[in-house]
Design an enzyme around this catalytic site. Structure first.
Site, PDB file in Angstrom:
ATOM      1  N   LYS A   1     -41.911  30.907 -25.330  1.00  0.00           N
ATOM      2  CA  LYS A   1     -41.517  32.293 -25.021  1.00  0.00           C
ATOM      3  C   LYS A   1     -42.760  33.133 -24.748  1.00  0.00           C
ATOM      4  CE  LYS A   1     -41.386  33.489 -29.948  1.00  0.00           C
ATOM      5  NZ  LYS A   1     -40.543  33.554 -31.149  1.00  0.00           N
TER       6      LYS A   1
ATOM      7  N   TYR B   1     -69.212  55.773 -23.554  1.00  0.00           N
ATOM      8  CA  TYR B   1     -68.293  56.885 -23.837  1.00  0.00           C
ATOM      9  C   TYR B   1     -68.445  57.352 -25.280  1.00  0.00           C
ATOM     10  CZ  TYR B   1     -65.453  56.116 -19.598  1.00  0.00           C
ATOM     11  OH  TYR B   1     -64.994  56.008 -18.304  1.00  0.00           O
TER      12      TYR B   1
END
Ligand SMILES: *Cc1c(COP(=O)(O)O)cnc(C)c1O
Length: 382
Positions: free
Chosen positions: A43, A273
């Site tokens: 899955k 940043y």
């Protein structure tokens, strides 16, 4: 790995080894013995590592069935030519009955109304739809309440067009290792549920309870077939108590990139940043073209490291969408184009799925499922 690295675009990719998945499947087979079937769980695109190529390798290695989570996942495997039974876990939702029949999927039944509508559709199509009855034994999720089984099973068995293959349930605490008390209670509950089917019919039913944890730690949970997922992808279900190597699992994925730039900065230079990192001394900082846009989680900034030339290079400053910065001051051989290992081994060093899970305060399952779809996957051929 025999596959060439990508020749077009940025040099960031995943190398996945289907034969490693097969080796882990064989370990599961060895644990359960010859009388128990192993249906690998693929899955969520094979836990992020590529459902179709891995399913092809598993079927070639002898898997007689596979498990998917959604109808779409079953469709992808059928389109790719997979013809073994495909068990559908939680995908039987109203409206998909016809698709399930057309794709020849084997759903878990966990809702009476949907079972009725699947039956009606099966009759309309003149088909017998194989299915399993899902019972709750302690997970408290989608299974039927066990106290309803006595009345429910005859109802489901009488529904035309449905062929009940057996009863299934799911373990809630199988990761807690050998002495799990919750698991023993679930096994007992499950055995009780099975008695409701016995004697009804001489046909051999095909019951299943175990996930990877059950497969590895709880022989009483094996029943007729097991559904291992995470262990096939090389990670221990018992994280953080045990690791992949203790289980004898083979690692199957490497996440790789290359250095695209190296710059020298004097001591005291804030970088990236938010200026969350400042060089303590004259430093060599390398740029790697991977970021949170690829599933390299933002919180790995100032926390994780990568491997370059068999050495650890710490991730400094914030992770950007497309780039990370790593400190390579202590790696004399680094150059533009040097191979970077974000996950996997390089020389004697290794960054495991478990290491990544520890950094991220999560579990190995989420680490591999979160590998970004933007990153190309290369499956080596055996
Ligand atoms: C995901 C899943 C599994 C596999 O679990 P692992 O812990 O990855 O082995 C088995 N059964 C069901 C119903 C699942 O949803």
């Amino acid at each position: 790995m025999n596959n060439p690295p990508p020749t077009v675009g940025r040099p960031t990719w995943l190398e996945i080894d289907p034969q490693g998945v097969v080796a882990n499947y064989r370990l599961a087979k060895q644990r359960v013995g010859a009388s128990v079937a192993v249906y690998p769980v693929v899955k969520a695109d094979g836990y992020g590592l590529g459902a179709l190529p891995l399913s092809q390798a598993l079927v070639k290695a002898g898997a007689k069935g596979l498990c998917v989570g959604l109808v779409e996942e079953g469709a992808q495997l059928r389109q790719g030519g997979i013809s073994v039974p495909l068990v559908l876990f939680a995908g039987l939702t109203p409206g998909v009955e016809r698709l399930i029949i057309d794709l020849d999927l084997t759903p878990f039944l966990y809702d009476l109304q949907t079972a009725h509508s699947l039956s009606r559709e099966a009759v309309a199509c003149k088909r017998q739809v194989p299915c399993y009855v899902k019972v709750n034994t302690g997970m408290g999720r989608i299974g039927f309440p066990p106290e309803q089984l006595a009345t429910l099973l005859p109802t489901l068995q009488a529904l035309p067009g449905l062929q009940l293959l057996g009863i299934v349930s799911h373990l809630a605490c199988s990761d807690e290792g050998e002495e799990g008390r919750v698991t023993s209670t679930q096994i007992r509950q499950f055995n009780q549920a099975l008695t409701l089917l016995k004697g009804e019919n001489s046909r051999k039913y095909h019951h299943s309870l175990a996930n990877s944890g059950g497969t590895l730690y709880h022989p009483d949970s094996h029943f007729d077939w097991v559904r291992p997922g995470i262990m096939l992808y090389g990670a221990s279900p018992a994280f953080p108590h045990r690791n992949d190597q203790e289980e004898g699992l083979v690692s199957v994925v490497r996440w790789l990139s290359r250095v695209i730039q190296i710059r020298s900065f004097p001591a005291g230079t804030p970088l990236g940043y938010g200026h969350t990192f400042t060089t303590q001394k004259k430093s060599l900082i390398a740029q790697i073209p991977v970021g949170y846009g690829d599933g390299y989680a933002r919180r790995l900034g100032n926390l994780a490291h990568v491997l370059i030339a068999g050495r650890e290079a710490p991730v400094v400053g914030r992770v950007c969408m497309d780039l990370i910065s790593v400190d390579v001051t202590d790696i004399p051989t680094v150059e533009v184009g040097s191979l970077v290992t974000l996950l996997g081994e390089d020389g004697t060093k290794r960054i495991t799925i478990e290491d990544m899970a520890r950094w991220l305060e999560t579990i190995p399952y989420e680490v591999i499922c979160a590998l970004g779809k933007r990153v190309p996957r290369y499956h080596s051929r055996s």
